[in-house]
Design an enzyme around this catalytic site. Structure first.
Site, PDB file in Angstrom:
ATOM      1  N   ALA A  43       0.825  -1.207   0.000  1.00 26.12           N
ATOM      2  CA  ALA A  43       0.000   0.000   0.000  1.00 26.12           C
ATOM      3  C   ALA A  43       0.864   1.264   0.000  1.00 26.12           C
ATOM      4  O   ALA A  43       0.494   2.276  -0.609  1.00 26.12           O
ATOM      5  CB  ALA A  43      -0.933  -0.011   1.206  1.00 26.12           C
ATOM      6  N   ASN A  44       2.019   1.214   0.661  1.00 31.75           N
ATOM      7  CA  ASN A  44       2.908   2.387   0.658  1.00 31.75           C
ATOM      8  C   ASN A  44       3.414   2.675  -0.760  1.00 31.75           C
ATOM      9  O   ASN A  44       3.489   3.829  -1.193  1.00 31.75           O
ATOM     10  CB  ASN A  44       4.105   2.173   1.583  1.00 31.75           C
ATOM     11  CG  ASN A  44       3.704   2.033   3.044  1.00 31.75           C
ATOM     12  OD1 ASN A  44       2.596   2.396   3.425  1.00 31.75           O
ATOM     13  ND2 ASN A  44       4.598   1.497   3.857  1.00 31.75           N
ATOM     14  N   ALA A 251       9.323   3.434   5.326  1.00 29.40           N
ATOM     15  CA  ALA A 251       8.719   3.478   3.986  1.00 29.40           C
ATOM     16  C   ALA A 251       9.512   4.277   2.955  1.00 29.40           C
ATOM     17  O   ALA A 251       9.026   4.480   1.831  1.00 29.40           O
ATOM     18  CB  ALA A 251       7.276   3.981   4.027  1.00 29.40           C
ATOM     19  N   ALA A 252      10.735   4.687   3.291  1.00 34.11           N
ATOM     20  CA  ALA A 252      11.547   5.388   2.280  1.00 34.11           C
ATOM     21  C   ALA A 252      11.784   4.458   1.084  1.00 34.11           C
ATOM     22  O   ALA A 252      11.688   4.880  -0.079  1.00 34.11           O
ATOM     23  CB  ALA A 252      12.872   5.836   2.879  1.00 34.11           C
ATOM     24  N   GLY A 253      12.059   3.190   1.379  1.00 37.33           N
ATOM     25  CA  GLY A 253      12.282   2.215   0.301  1.00 37.33           C
ATOM     26  C   GLY A 253      11.016   1.971  -0.511  1.00 37.33           C
ATOM     27  O   GLY A 253      11.070   1.787  -1.730  1.00 37.33           O
ATOM     28  N   ASP A 254       9.873   1.973   0.150  1.00 37.99           N
ATOM     29  CA  ASP A 254       8.599   1.775  -0.565  1.00 37.99           C
ATOM     30  C   ASP A 254       8.345   2.955  -1.506  1.00 37.99           C
ATOM     31  O   ASP A 254       7.924   2.785  -2.656  1.00 37.99           O
ATOM     32  CB  ASP A 254       7.431   1.670   0.426  1.00 37.99           C
ATOM     33  CG  ASP A 254       7.634   0.539   1.424  1.00 37.99           C
ATOM     34  OD1 ASP A 254       8.307  -0.444   1.086  1.00 37.99           O
ATOM     35  OD2 ASP A 254       7.111   0.658   2.555  1.00 37.99           O
TER      36      ASP A 254
HETATM   37  O1  RIB Z   1       8.232  -0.492   4.708  1.00 37.25           O
HETATM   38  C1  RIB Z   1       7.511   0.050   5.779  1.00 37.25           C
HETATM   39  C2  RIB Z   1       6.303  -0.793   6.045  1.00 37.25           C
HETATM   40  O2  RIB Z   1       6.715  -2.067   6.496  1.00 37.25           O
HETATM   41  C3  RIB Z   1       5.400  -0.284   7.139  1.00 37.25           C
HETATM   42  O3  RIB Z   1       4.422   0.602   6.675  1.00 37.25           O
HETATM   43  C4  RIB Z   1       4.843  -1.550   7.764  1.00 37.25           C
HETATM   44  O4  RIB Z   1       3.476  -1.706   7.593  1.00 37.25           O
HETATM   45  C5  RIB Z   1       5.629  -2.692   7.119  1.00 37.25           C
HETATM   46  O5  RIB Z   1       4.907  -3.296   6.131  1.00 37.25           O
END
Ligand code: RIB
Length: 293
Positions: A43-44, A251-254
């Site tokens: 989702a991120n 979530a920087a990587g996401d």
């Molecule tokens: O990459 C960060 C994410 O890892 C968080 O939002 C948490 O939910 C885990 O999935």
């Protein structure tokens, strides 16, 4: 019209607490600023795609509960299509317990919940229907589902981008079907059987090439504040990160992966896309939360 990006992966509610420094084993410490915010690696990435004006569609699983509703609302607010997100009564929405220390570093524990209900058949169907140009994958849903998604997307000619997080061993068949593999250092070490070893910057090109030899068409090795290392059939080079004051690295990587896909979908080349993704990821580090940042 811009090429569509399909994201197959997890949706989690993140429960976040700030601490001075991360606790050691067996230690009780006092934190502050407890909050819960939308997260989940899938989702991120989807949220980053939507916020950066990409055309994105999420495929995943939530529970029939208020956290699931909040996660859907967050994706919709980012402009992401969510009709591929199924609500199940079998499990609660996934959750993550996140501790963030003053330096911005974190520790995350995920309880998969409904994410583990996402089945290979439904992702195959979603990909066959949507016919995306790009597929974004991570490893917070069952591995069989990730493998089915990669196979289906590849057969349809999509570009498959896999973030191998959280770390786990992967089959040669899966890795050979990946166009862009984006591990961080610990994920890279696990894939190479070097678990517990720290990679020095001067060893990075060798590590990135060893990952390329596992089968993906291109490797973007994420090095945190140092940036990323790109290696493919033609080049091996470093892209430094933007220098920022870190508040929360969650979530920087996401965000990097979502931004990379958007830039590629807009027709930019790999080097331009990495520079863009580095900027987006640096911005997220300056703010709290996953999708919130
Ligand atoms: O990459 C960060 C994410 O890892 C968080 O939002 C948490 O939910 C885990 O999935």
């Amino acid at each position: 019209m811009q090429a569509e990006i399909l994201i197959v992966g997890s949706l989690n509610m993140d429960f976040i607490v700030k601490v001075g420094s991360l606790p050691r084993g067996g230690e009780t410490i006092t934190g502050w600023g407890f909050t819960n915010l939308p997260g989940g690696k899938g989702a991120n990435q989807a949220c980053a795609v939507g916020r950066l004006d990409g055309v994105g569609r999420m495929v995943g699983c939530i529970g029939r509960d208020v956290h699931g509703e909040e996660l859907l609302a967050s994706l919709r607010a980012a402009g992401i299509h969510t009709n591929g997100v199924r609500a199940t009564s079998a499990e609660a929405t996934g959750s993550a317990l996140i501790t963030v220390e003053r330096s911005g570093q974190n520790q995350i524990i995920v309880a998969a919940g409904a994410n583990q209900c996402l089945e290979p058949g439904e992702v195959r169907q979603a990909i066959a229907t949507a016919h995306p140009a790009f597929l974004l994958l991570q490893l917070e849903v069952p591995l069989a589902t990730v493998e089915a998604a990669a196979r289906q997307a590849k057969a349809q000619g999509a570009v498959v981008i896999l973030d191998p997080a959280p770390s786990q061993p992967l089959s040669a068949t899966l890795l050979q079907g990946i166009d862009i593999l984006t591990p961080n250092e610990s994920e890279a070490c696990l894939l190479l059987g070097l678990d517990g070893i720290t990679i020095e910057l001067d060893e990075t090109p060798r590590v990135a090439r060893a990952l390329l030899a596992l089968g993906p068409r291109c490797v973007v090795l994420k090095l945190g504040a140092t940036g990323v290392w790109l290696v493919d059939g033609n080049r091996s080079r470093h892209f430094p990160a933007r220098r920022v004051e870190p508040v929360d690295v969650t979530a920087a990587g996401d965000c990097f992966n979502g931004a990379l896909a958007v830039a590629l979908a807009e027709g930019r080349n790999m080097e331009q896309a990495i520079r863009f993704a580095n900027c987006a990821a640096a911005l997220t580090v300056t703010r709290c939360g996953a999708q919130a940042s």
